[in-house]
Each structure stands twice: as structure tokens, then as C-alpha cells.
Motif scaffolding. Structure first.
Motif, PDB file in Angstrom:
ATOM      1  N   VAL A  86      62.880  40.049 -34.808  1.00 16.13           N
ATOM      2  CA  VAL A  86      63.846  41.143 -34.739  1.00 16.13           C
ATOM      3  C   VAL A  86      65.264  40.621 -34.968  1.00 16.13           C
ATOM      4  N   GLU A  87      65.627  39.516 -34.332  1.00 21.07           N
ATOM      5  CA  GLU A  87      66.999  39.030 -34.443  1.00 21.07           C
ATOM      6  C   GLU A  87      67.304  38.474 -35.830  1.00 21.07           C
ATOM      7  N   LEU A  88      66.328  37.855 -36.473  1.00 23.67           N
ATOM      8  CA  LEU A  88      66.531  37.423 -37.857  1.00 23.67           C
ATOM      9  C   LEU A  88      66.668  38.632 -38.772  1.00 23.67           C
ATOM     10  N   GLY A  89      65.766  39.609 -38.616  1.00 20.34           N
ATOM     11  CA  GLY A  89      65.788  40.795 -39.465  1.00 20.34           C
ATOM     12  C   GLY A  89      67.011  41.661 -39.247  1.00 20.34           C
ATOM     13  N   ARG A  90      67.599  41.593 -38.068  1.00 22.66           N
ATOM     14  CA  ARG A  90      68.806  42.376 -37.782  1.00 22.66           C
ATOM     15  C   ARG A  90      69.946  41.981 -38.722  1.00 22.66           C
ATOM     16  N   VAL A  91      69.995  40.708 -39.099  1.00 24.17           N
ATOM     17  CA  VAL A  91      71.027  40.223 -40.011  1.00 24.17           C
ATOM     18  C   VAL A  91      70.527  40.165 -41.449  1.00 24.17           C
ATOM     19  N   ASP A  92      69.277  39.732 -41.638  1.00 21.32           N
ATOM     20  CA  ASP A  92      68.759  39.635 -43.005  1.00 21.32           C
ATOM     21  C   ASP A  92      67.234  39.684 -43.019  1.00 21.32           C
ATOM     22  N   GLY A  93      66.695  40.618 -43.780  1.00 25.25           N
ATOM     23  CA  GLY A  93      65.249  40.775 -43.867  1.00 25.25           C
ATOM     24  C   GLY A  93      64.551  39.602 -44.499  1.00 25.25           C
ATOM     25  N   SER A  94      65.194  38.921 -45.447  1.00 24.12           N
ATOM     26  CA  SER A  94      64.561  37.781 -46.110  1.00 24.12           C
ATOM     27  C   SER A  94      64.323  36.633 -45.145  1.00 24.12           C
ATOM     28  N   LEU A  95      65.287  36.376 -44.252  1.00 23.78           N
ATOM     29  CA  LEU A  95      65.114  35.286 -43.298  1.00 23.78           C
ATOM     30  C   LEU A  95      63.967  35.579 -42.342  1.00 23.78           C
ATOM     31  N   SER A  96      63.817  36.835 -41.949  1.00 26.20           N
ATOM     32  CA  SER A  96      62.697  37.230 -41.100  1.00 26.20           C
ATOM     33  C   SER A  96      61.375  36.979 -41.806  1.00 26.20           C
ATOM     34  N   THR A  97      61.327  37.303 -43.094  1.00 32.58           N
ATOM     35  CA  THR A  97      60.091  37.106 -43.861  1.00 32.58           C
ATOM     36  C   THR A  97      59.791  35.629 -44.073  1.00 32.58           C
ATOM     37  N   PHE A  98      60.812  34.834 -44.359  1.00 34.34           N
ATOM     38  CA  PHE A  98      60.619  33.390 -44.482  1.00 34.34           C
ATOM     39  C   PHE A  98      59.976  32.827 -43.219  1.00 34.34           C
ATOM     40  N   PHE A  99      60.520  33.200 -42.065  1.00 30.93           N
ATOM     41  CA  PHE A  99      59.982  32.723 -40.790  1.00 30.93           C
ATOM     42  C   PHE A  99      58.538  33.183 -40.594  1.00 30.93           C
ATOM     43  N   LEU A 100      58.256  34.437 -40.889  1.00 29.57           N
ATOM     44  CA  LEU A 100      56.924  34.976 -40.641  1.00 29.57           C
ATOM     45  C   LEU A 100      55.879  34.322 -41.551  1.00 29.57           C
ATOM     46  N   VAL A 101      56.185  34.176 -42.839  1.00 37.98           N
ATOM     47  CA  VAL A 101      55.234  33.550 -43.766  1.00 37.98           C
ATOM     48  C   VAL A 101      54.961  32.111 -43.343  1.00 37.98           C
ATOM     49  N   HIS A 102      56.023  31.386 -43.045  1.00 37.00           N
ATOM     50  CA  HIS A 102      55.877  29.983 -42.656  1.00 37.00           C
ATOM     51  C   HIS A 102      55.068  29.837 -41.368  1.00 37.00           C
ATOM     52  N   SER A 103      55.473  30.580 -40.328  1.00 38.96           N
ATOM     53  CA  SER A 103      54.904  30.366 -38.998  1.00 38.96           C
ATOM     54  C   SER A 103      53.630  31.152 -38.744  1.00 38.96           C
ATOM     55  N   TYR A 104      53.635  32.447 -39.096  1.00 43.85           N
ATOM     56  CA  TYR A 104      52.509  33.293 -38.694  1.00 43.85           C
ATOM     57  C   TYR A 104      51.456  33.482 -39.771  1.00 43.85           C
ATOM     58  N   LEU A 105      51.624  32.801 -40.895  1.00 40.38           N
ATOM     59  CA  LEU A 105      50.529  32.672 -41.848  1.00 40.38           C
ATOM     60  C   LEU A 105      50.215  31.176 -42.033  1.00 40.38           C
ATOM     61  N   GLY A 106      51.212  30.394 -42.437  1.00 39.99           N
ATOM     62  CA  GLY A 106      50.957  28.981 -42.692  1.00 39.99           C
ATOM     63  C   GLY A 106      50.599  28.181 -41.449  1.00 39.99           C
ATOM     64  N   VAL A 107      51.527  28.124 -40.478  1.00 44.65           N
ATOM     65  CA  VAL A 107      51.303  27.296 -39.284  1.00 44.65           C
ATOM     66  C   VAL A 107      50.109  27.797 -38.472  1.00 44.65           C
ATOM     67  N   MET A 108      50.011  29.106 -38.289  1.00 47.90           N
ATOM     68  CA  MET A 108      48.909  29.641 -37.480  1.00 47.90           C
ATOM     69  C   MET A 108      47.551  29.376 -38.122  1.00 47.90           C
ATOM     70  N   THR A 109      47.469  29.485 -39.444  1.00 45.94           N
ATOM     71  CA  THR A 109      46.197  29.207 -40.113  1.00 45.94           C
ATOM     72  C   THR A 109      45.797  27.752 -39.912  1.00 45.94           C
ATOM     73  N   LEU A 110      46.746  26.847 -40.088  1.00 45.63           N
ATOM     74  CA  LEU A 110      46.434  25.431 -39.872  1.00 45.63           C
ATOM     75  C   LEU A 110      46.100  25.154 -38.415  1.00 45.63           C
ATOM     76  N   GLY A 111      46.858  25.758 -37.501  1.00 37.85           N
ATOM     77  CA  GLY A 111      46.650  25.490 -36.090  1.00 37.85           C
ATOM     78  C   GLY A 111      45.349  26.031 -35.544  1.00 37.85           C
TER      79      GLY A 111
END
Length: 405
Positions: A86-111
Motif C-alpha cells: 500500500v505505501e509503495l503504491g501510494r506514491v508509485d504503482g510501478s514500485l509496488s509491482t516491482f516489489f510484488l513480482v520480486h517477493s511474492y512470485l520470485g522469492v515465495m516460489t523459491l522459498g
């Protein structure tokens, strides 16, 4: 405009839904977004480039490791992750998406699905953003129907040969590792593979001319005889059901993204209309503007509450695909309404990036479309209500199990 407006969107004191630890994450990410991202993000948005200068600051936030609690990962709670989104997206939607793709698709899949060796090697760097992950499922001909993917993984001595194409893959132009989903020649089932930067059979080309999430580097991927050693196949992936499981969890997180977008729009519009004067009075004193502001704020509270309940269901292990789809579809649809109202309040200034609102207006279109389009998600939700699947494919009946909700 370099000074971001104060947060005034929380009419029902919904921040009380967060624990003290989650509030601390929220405060850290809000300070980062307001102080470091807001002053520079427009120039990157104009150029459709990713702000790599922010990556070291991302690493200091303690959010990169998602829910994983080993190998340097922080073990965020669902609401802790929501606070960051929410706080990333409040300022910029792209930064929120960068975080989500990296962490909640990439990192979570590996983990969750990787081997101990894979986790020990990759998770420490991914958790602090010194390495970046991407996640490659969607193909040029298979978006909503992702299970029909055609990328192949052919078994050879010592590893696998990957051939095929992927599209719309966020972070892929600069990612250190890409989780590629492909169909195994041995079983016919979908498996997942770690493709590393520099693989000679891997080519990622940036998709140009986007109007939405312009800082996200979405790519077309070409896999041409890309060799992946046996050690880089994810052992926990046995079929497409594993990809679907990751998407269901990610959809819960994606449902929060529009919440961030609309909170930023509301805060910006409230300040703008309070300062902008027409006909001798602040815009915020006009009846029509006040009606829009009240409607925007009320919708934001409802979006927050739906996402909070979905997060509770996820944590309890009771969240269904249908529930996740229902909330994701609804929050993205409501976000389009809120950003449109905000754009109206700014008049001509609503179409320039300087005031955030124009950028949010187009970013909302991406949220409405990815992780399942609005139409697909509402049909998934309705399948849970009626027991009938509206999607019909050759040779497959459209009768679903009886509704559970």
C-alpha cells in the motif's frame, strides 16, 4: 512537485488493524516512498525506465523476503506485506509491482518450492534486493488461459533444454534469476526452472510503448535451446497446480495494490483542492468537489476492509481461488472509479504527471488487467457462487463442484 502530501485518507482509523510490528513496516516504507521515491519517480516514468538508484534503499526496508523465514528472509506477515504494498503504491504503482513480482512470485516460489541448495544460494541476495527475481508464466498466446502454456522443457543428460516464448514478464530485462514455467517432455506436466542472467539461450526484450506502470520493465522472453542444469529445476513443482497455488497467494497481495494507488490519489486531491482557488474560494469548498472527496474516501475504506478480510482468510488457510478473485476484481474496479473522480477534481492538471493523479489513472488499468482480467476474475468468483464454470474448453464440461460460499 517533490513534497508528497500528508496521509489523510484513513477516515475509519483502519491503521489500527495492523500490529505494532506491521505499523513499523508501514512507517518505514512510507518514509522511503515519500522521501526517496516521490522526488524522482516522474522522470523515470516519463522515460519508461526503472529507478535502479532506489534498489539499495529497498534493501534497507526489510521487506524483500516475503513470508519466508529462513536464509535471511524476514518472514513478513500478510498484513506486513500489505502495508509495504500500500505505501509503495501510494506514491508509485510501478514500485509496488516491482516489489510484488520480486517477493511474492520470485522469492515465495523459491522459498516454498525450491531445494535447500537453491534456497541457500539465492534467498540471501534476493531478500535484500542485491539480486532481483522475475517470474515467467504468461505467453503471447496464453494469458488468462495460462495452463495451456506451450513452452517446453526437454530432458537431456545433466539437465533440460527450454524452448518457447513468454510475454509481459516484469523485471525480466535486468533480473538475476527468472523462474520459467515449462511443460516437461517426460511427464507432460508443468514444471519450473531457474534461468540465470547470461544464459545464452535466454533473451529478454523490453515491451515498448506502454501507457501503464511505465517504470516496470515488462519483457518478451525468447527461450531458444536454453540449457538449465538439473540442479536448477524446482523439485517442489509437479504440475500447473503449483503455479496456480502461487498465483492465488499473489492475487491476495495484488488485491491490495489498488488500495495503495487510491490512497495516494485521495491525499493528493485533498491537498490540491484545498490550495487551488477558483471564483474566489478553494475548490474544496465547492459542493461537487466535496461529494467526490467523500465518495472517494468511503470507497477507500471499503477496499481496505475487503482486503483485510481476504488476508485473514489466507492466514487461516481458508482462502479460496474464488474469494481471491472476487476481491481482486472488486478492488481494481473501484480503483478505476476513484482515480477517475480524482482526475476530474484536478481539471486540466489531472492529465499531467506532476500531480501523481494522471500516473495513477493509467496505472489502474494494469491492475484491472493483470493477475487475471476483471472479466476472468468475476467469472471465477461466480463459479464459486453458482457451481458452474463459464469457461468452456474443448472436451471439458463446464460443471464445477457445488458452491462452498
Amino acid at each position: 512537485m517533490t513534497v508528497f502530501p500528508p496521509a489523510r485518507h484513513d477516515a475509519l482509523e483502519l491503521e489500527e488493524l495492523f500490529t505494532p510490528e506491521e505499523k513499523a513496516i508501514k512507517a518505514r516504507v512510507r518514509a522511503f516512498a515519500e522521501q526517496h521515491a516521490a522526488p524522482i519517480i516522474n522522470k523515470y516514468w516519463e522515460k519508461a525506465e526503472f529507478p535502479h538508484e532506489l534498489r539499495s534503499k529497498f534493501g534497507e526496508l526489510g521487506i524483500g523476503g516475503a513470508h519466508i523465514k529462513s536464509h535471511g528472509c524476514q518472514g513478513l506477515t500478510t498484513m506486513g506485506a500489505a502495508a509495504a504494498i500500500v505505501e509503495l503504491g501510494r506514491v508509485d504503482g510501478s514500485l509496488s509491482t516491482f516489489f510484488l513480482v520480486h517477493s511474492y512470485l520470485g522469492v515465495m516460489t523459491l522459498g516454498l518450492l525450491g531445494s535447500e541448495a537453491q534456497k541457500a544460494e539465492l534467498l540471501p541476495g534476493l531478500s535484500n534486493f542485491s539480486k532481483v527475481a522475475a517470474w515467467a508464466l504468461t505467453e503471447p498466446s496464453n494469458g488468462s488461459d495460462a495452463s495451456a502454456l506451450t513452452t517446453t522443457a526437454r530432458k537431456v543428460p545433466g539437465g533440460w533444454i527450454l524452448d518457447g516464448r513468454k510475454r509481459w514478464i516484469g523485471n525480466a530485462t535486468f533480473a538475476d534469476v527468472v523462474i520459467v514455467w515449462a511443460r516437461s517432455s517426460e511427464t507432460g506436466q508443468v514444471n519450473a526452472f531457474i534461468v540465470r542472467k547470461g544464459n545464452p539461450g535466454f533473451r529478454a526484450t523490453k515491451i515498448e510503448h506502454k501507457i501503464s506502470l511505465r517504470c516496470v520493465q515488462n519483457a518478451d522472453i525468447h527461450l531458444t535451446g536454453a540449457f538449465v542444469p538439473d540442479a536448477d529445476r524446482l523439485p517442489g513443482v509437479e504440475s500447473f497446480a503449483d503455479a496456480a497455488g502461487m498465483l492465488a497467494m499473489s492475487r491476495c497481495m495484488v488485491a491490495w495494490q489498488p488500495v495503495g494507488l487510491v490512497t495516494g490519489v485521495y491525499d493528493m486531491v485533498l491537498r490540491y483542492t484545498s490550495q487551488r482557488r477558483q471564483f474566489g474560494a478553494p475548490l474544496a469548498s465547492f459542493h461537487l468537489v466535496q461529494e467526490r472527496l467523500a465518495r472517494m474516501q468511503a470507497t477507500i475504506q471499503a477496499m481496505y476492509l475487503m482486503c483485510h478480510r481476504l488476508s485473514q482468510l489466507y492466514d487461516a488457510g481458508r482462502m479460496s481461488h474464488e474469494q481471491a478473485s472476487l476481491v481482486k476484481a472488486w478492488t481494481t474496479a473501484r480503483a478505476r472509479e476513484v482515480v477517475a473522480l480524482g482526475r476530474e477534481c484536478l481539471g486540466g492538471n489531472g492529465i499531467v504527471a506532476d500531480f501523481l493523479v494522471a500516473k495513477a489513472f493509467v496505472d489502474a488499468e494494469a491492475y484491472y488487467t493483470y493477475e487475471g482480467t476483471y472479466d476472468v476474475n468475476v467469472l471465477v468468483a461466480a463459479r464459486g457462487q453458482t457451481g458452474y464454470a463459464a469457461f468452456k474448453t474443448a472436451g471439458r464440461a463446464n460443471k464445477a463442484p457445488p458452491p462452498t460460499h
